[in-house]
Design a protein around this motif. Structure first.
Motif, PDB file in Angstrom:
ATOM      1  N   ALA A  36       0.105   4.951  -3.167  1.00  0.00           N
ATOM      2  CA  ALA A  36       0.791   3.757  -2.647  1.00  0.00           C
ATOM      3  C   ALA A  36       2.122   3.554  -3.352  1.00  0.00           C
ATOM      4  N   ASN A  37       2.142   3.705  -4.673  1.00  0.00           N
ATOM      5  CA  ASN A  37       3.363   3.520  -5.444  1.00  0.00           C
ATOM      6  C   ASN A  37       4.411   4.561  -5.064  1.00  0.00           C
ATOM      7  N   LYS A  38       3.990   5.796  -4.887  1.00  0.00           N
ATOM      8  CA  LYS A  38       4.907   6.865  -4.490  1.00  0.00           C
ATOM      9  C   LYS A  38       5.488   6.576  -3.098  1.00  0.00           C
ATOM     10  N   GLN A  39       4.622   6.151  -2.162  1.00  0.00           N
ATOM     11  CA  GLN A  39       5.099   5.821  -0.813  1.00  0.00           C
ATOM     12  C   GLN A  39       6.033   4.622  -0.847  1.00  0.00           C
ATOM     13  N   ASN A  40       5.691   3.589  -1.599  1.00  0.00           N
ATOM     14  CA  ASN A  40       6.523   2.393  -1.667  1.00  0.00           C
ATOM     15  C   ASN A  40       7.886   2.678  -2.290  1.00  0.00           C
ATOM     16  N   SER A  41       7.955   3.639  -3.197  1.00  0.00           N
ATOM     17  CA  SER A  41       9.212   3.916  -3.885  1.00  0.00           C
ATOM     18  C   SER A  41      10.276   4.488  -2.951  1.00  0.00           C
ATOM     19  N   GLY A  56       8.347   6.293   6.717  1.00  0.00           N
ATOM     20  CA  GLY A  56       7.621   6.105   5.466  1.00  0.00           C
ATOM     21  C   GLY A  56       6.443   5.165   5.623  1.00  0.00           C
ATOM     22  N   HIS A  57       5.970   4.673   4.481  1.00  0.00           N
ATOM     23  CA  HIS A  57       4.825   3.769   4.425  1.00  0.00           C
ATOM     24  C   HIS A  57       5.162   2.592   3.517  1.00  0.00           C
ATOM     25  N   LEU A  58       4.511   1.475   3.763  1.00  0.00           N
ATOM     26  CA  LEU A  58       4.528   0.333   2.854  1.00  0.00           C
ATOM     27  C   LEU A  58       3.087  -0.047   2.572  1.00  0.00           C
ATOM     28  N   ASN A  59       2.782  -0.289   1.316  1.00  0.00           N
ATOM     29  CA  ASN A  59       1.446  -0.663   0.875  1.00  0.00           C
ATOM     30  C   ASN A  59       1.581  -1.993   0.153  1.00  0.00           C
ATOM     31  N   ILE A  71      -6.239 -10.896  -2.464  1.00  0.00           N
ATOM     32  CA  ILE A  71      -7.480 -10.993  -1.684  1.00  0.00           C
ATOM     33  C   ILE A  71      -7.649  -9.795  -0.748  1.00  0.00           C
ATOM     34  N   GLY A  72      -6.690  -8.887  -0.718  1.00  0.00           N
ATOM     35  CA  GLY A  72      -6.789  -7.722   0.154  1.00  0.00           C
ATOM     36  C   GLY A  72      -5.486  -6.955   0.173  1.00  0.00           C
ATOM     37  N   TYR A  73      -5.384  -6.073   1.154  1.00  0.00           N
ATOM     38  CA  TYR A  73      -4.157  -5.290   1.253  1.00  0.00           C
ATOM     39  C   TYR A  73      -3.811  -5.010   2.706  1.00  0.00           C
ATOM     40  N   TYR A  74      -2.559  -4.607   2.901  1.00  0.00           N
ATOM     41  CA  TYR A  74      -1.999  -4.318   4.212  1.00  0.00           C
ATOM     42  C   TYR A  74      -1.168  -3.049   4.068  1.00  0.00           C
ATOM     43  N   ILE A  75      -1.461  -2.050   4.885  1.00  0.00           N
ATOM     44  CA  ILE A  75      -0.769  -0.770   4.828  1.00  0.00           C
ATOM     45  C   ILE A  75      -0.146  -0.491   6.193  1.00  0.00           C
ATOM     46  N   ILE A  76       1.124  -0.095   6.184  1.00  0.00           N
ATOM     47  CA  ILE A  76       1.772   0.284   7.433  1.00  0.00           C
ATOM     48  C   ILE A  76       2.481   1.622   7.267  1.00  0.00           C
ATOM     49  N   LYS A  77       2.655   2.279   8.391  1.00  0.00           N
ATOM     50  CA  LYS A  77       3.491   3.479   8.492  1.00  0.00           C
ATOM     51  C   LYS A  77       4.617   3.085   9.437  1.00  0.00           C
ATOM     52  N   TYR A  78       5.848   3.447   9.097  1.00  0.00           N
ATOM     53  CA  TYR A  78       6.955   3.145  10.001  1.00  0.00           C
ATOM     54  C   TYR A  78       7.717   4.413  10.314  1.00  0.00           C
ATOM     55  N   ILE A  79       8.089   4.528  11.579  1.00  0.00           N
ATOM     56  CA  ILE A  79       8.918   5.624  12.061  1.00  0.00           C
ATOM     57  C   ILE A  79      10.024   4.975  12.871  1.00  0.00           C
ATOM     58  N   GLY A  80      11.232   5.034  12.342  1.00  0.00           N
ATOM     59  CA  GLY A  80      12.321   4.311  12.988  1.00  0.00           C
ATOM     60  C   GLY A  80      12.015   2.831  12.937  1.00  0.00           C
ATOM     61  N   THR A  81      12.068   2.182  14.081  1.00  0.00           N
ATOM     62  CA  THR A  81      11.789   0.747  14.136  1.00  0.00           C
ATOM     63  C   THR A  81      10.376   0.461  14.659  1.00  0.00           C
ATOM     64  N   ARG A  82       9.550   1.490  14.731  1.00  0.00           N
ATOM     65  CA  ARG A  82       8.163   1.338  15.197  1.00  0.00           C
ATOM     66  C   ARG A  82       7.226   1.326  13.983  1.00  0.00           C
ATOM     67  N   VAL A  83       6.376   0.318  13.919  1.00  0.00           N
ATOM     68  CA  VAL A  83       5.344   0.243  12.889  1.00  0.00           C
ATOM     69  C   VAL A  83       4.072   0.792  13.501  1.00  0.00           C
ATOM     70  N   GLU A  84       3.434   1.735  12.794  1.00  0.00           N
ATOM     71  CA  GLU A  84       2.234   2.376  13.336  1.00  0.00           C
ATOM     72  C   GLU A  84       1.032   2.168  12.430  1.00  0.00           C
ATOM     73  N   ASN A  85      -0.125   2.097  13.069  1.00  0.00           N
ATOM     74  CA  ASN A  85      -1.417   2.050  12.383  1.00  0.00           C
ATOM     75  C   ASN A  85      -1.506   1.029  11.259  1.00  0.00           C
ATOM     76  N   PRO A  86      -1.111  -0.215  11.512  1.00  0.00           N
ATOM     77  CA  PRO A  86      -1.265  -1.193  10.438  1.00  0.00           C
ATOM     78  C   PRO A  86      -2.742  -1.379  10.108  1.00  0.00           C
ATOM     79  N   MET A  87      -3.058  -1.439   8.833  1.00  0.00           N
ATOM     80  CA  MET A  87      -4.446  -1.584   8.411  1.00  0.00           C
ATOM     81  C   MET A  87      -4.541  -2.711   7.404  1.00  0.00           C
ATOM     82  N   THR A  88      -5.468  -3.609   7.640  1.00  0.00           N
ATOM     83  CA  THR A  88      -5.685  -4.743   6.761  1.00  0.00           C
ATOM     84  C   THR A  88      -7.122  -4.732   6.288  1.00  0.00           C
ATOM     85  N   ALA A  89      -7.337  -5.042   5.024  1.00  0.00           N
ATOM     86  CA  ALA A  89      -8.694  -5.174   4.495  1.00  0.00           C
ATOM     87  C   ALA A  89      -8.721  -6.335   3.510  1.00  0.00           C
TER      88      ALA A  89
END
Length: 187
Positions: A36-41, A56-59, A71-89
């Motif tokens: 997550a840290n590597k992706q966020n950087s 890239g990704h944001l965690n 209380i949880g986390y949210y992970i996204i993948k972005y390609i251009g201006t499209r956010v893909e596969n957002p995941m929340t737990a």
């Protein structure tokens, strides 16, 4: 952004995610944080709006506004201006308290209003059994209206679907939740 100190608190958010019931061990937590840290950087700290060439990704850690406790986390993948596969737990003790409805709206505000996404693609279960809260189901179904594909895996049937910026603007304008304020912070 996810911090290393968040890992022991948010790791139990995986409860019920895997058929085996396995939770992350210490090595898994360290690897998850490292990844997550590597992706966020790679996300520019001065840029807040996605651009066509971005990838890239944001965690992110989801925290309570009252005391900033994770209380949880949210992970996204972005390609251009499209956010893909957002995941929340969410961690188990925070489930069933009405946070998912608020998180869905906050995530959409973040994706569309802060990041400037043109659309958000999600993969959502088709079965109602995964979601006990009718308000959350209604919110998801009314936002994600452009189904693209369906998948069948061991856990059931899923639909790949999108919500566009236009969908979001119309939805929030017509929603009773449009006057709520949200504090989206980067730290």
């Amino acid at each position: 952004m996810i911090e290393e100190s968040d890992m022991s608190i948010i790791a139990p958010a995986m409860t019920g995610v895997f058929a085996t019931g396995k939770l992350p061990n210490e090595t898994d937590k360290k690897y998850f944080y490292y990844k997550a840290n590597k992706q966020n950087s790679t996300f520019p700290t001065t840029q807040r709006v996605l651009a066509e060439g971005d990838k890239g990704h944001l965690n992110l850690t989801i925290c309570l506004k009252s005391d900033d406790s994770p209380i949880g986390y949210y992970i996204i993948k972005y390609i251009g201006t499209r956010v893909e596969n957002p995941m929340t737990a969410l961690i188990p003790e925070q489930r069933g308290q009405g946070f998912y409805s608020e998180i869905i709206i906050t995530k959409m505000r973040f994706n569309f209003d802060t990041l400037g996404a043109s659309e958000v693609m999600g993969i959502l279960p088709i079965s109602d059994s995964w979601l006990r809260n009718a308000a959350v189901k209604h919110t998801i179904d009314s936002l994600y209206t452009h189904d693209e594909k369906t998948y069948t895996i061991d856990q059931g049937e899923y639909r790949q679907t999108t919500a566009t910026k236009t969908d979001w603007d119309a939805w929030i304008a017509a929603s009773a939740k449009n006057s709520l304020s949200y504090n989206l912070t980067w730290n």
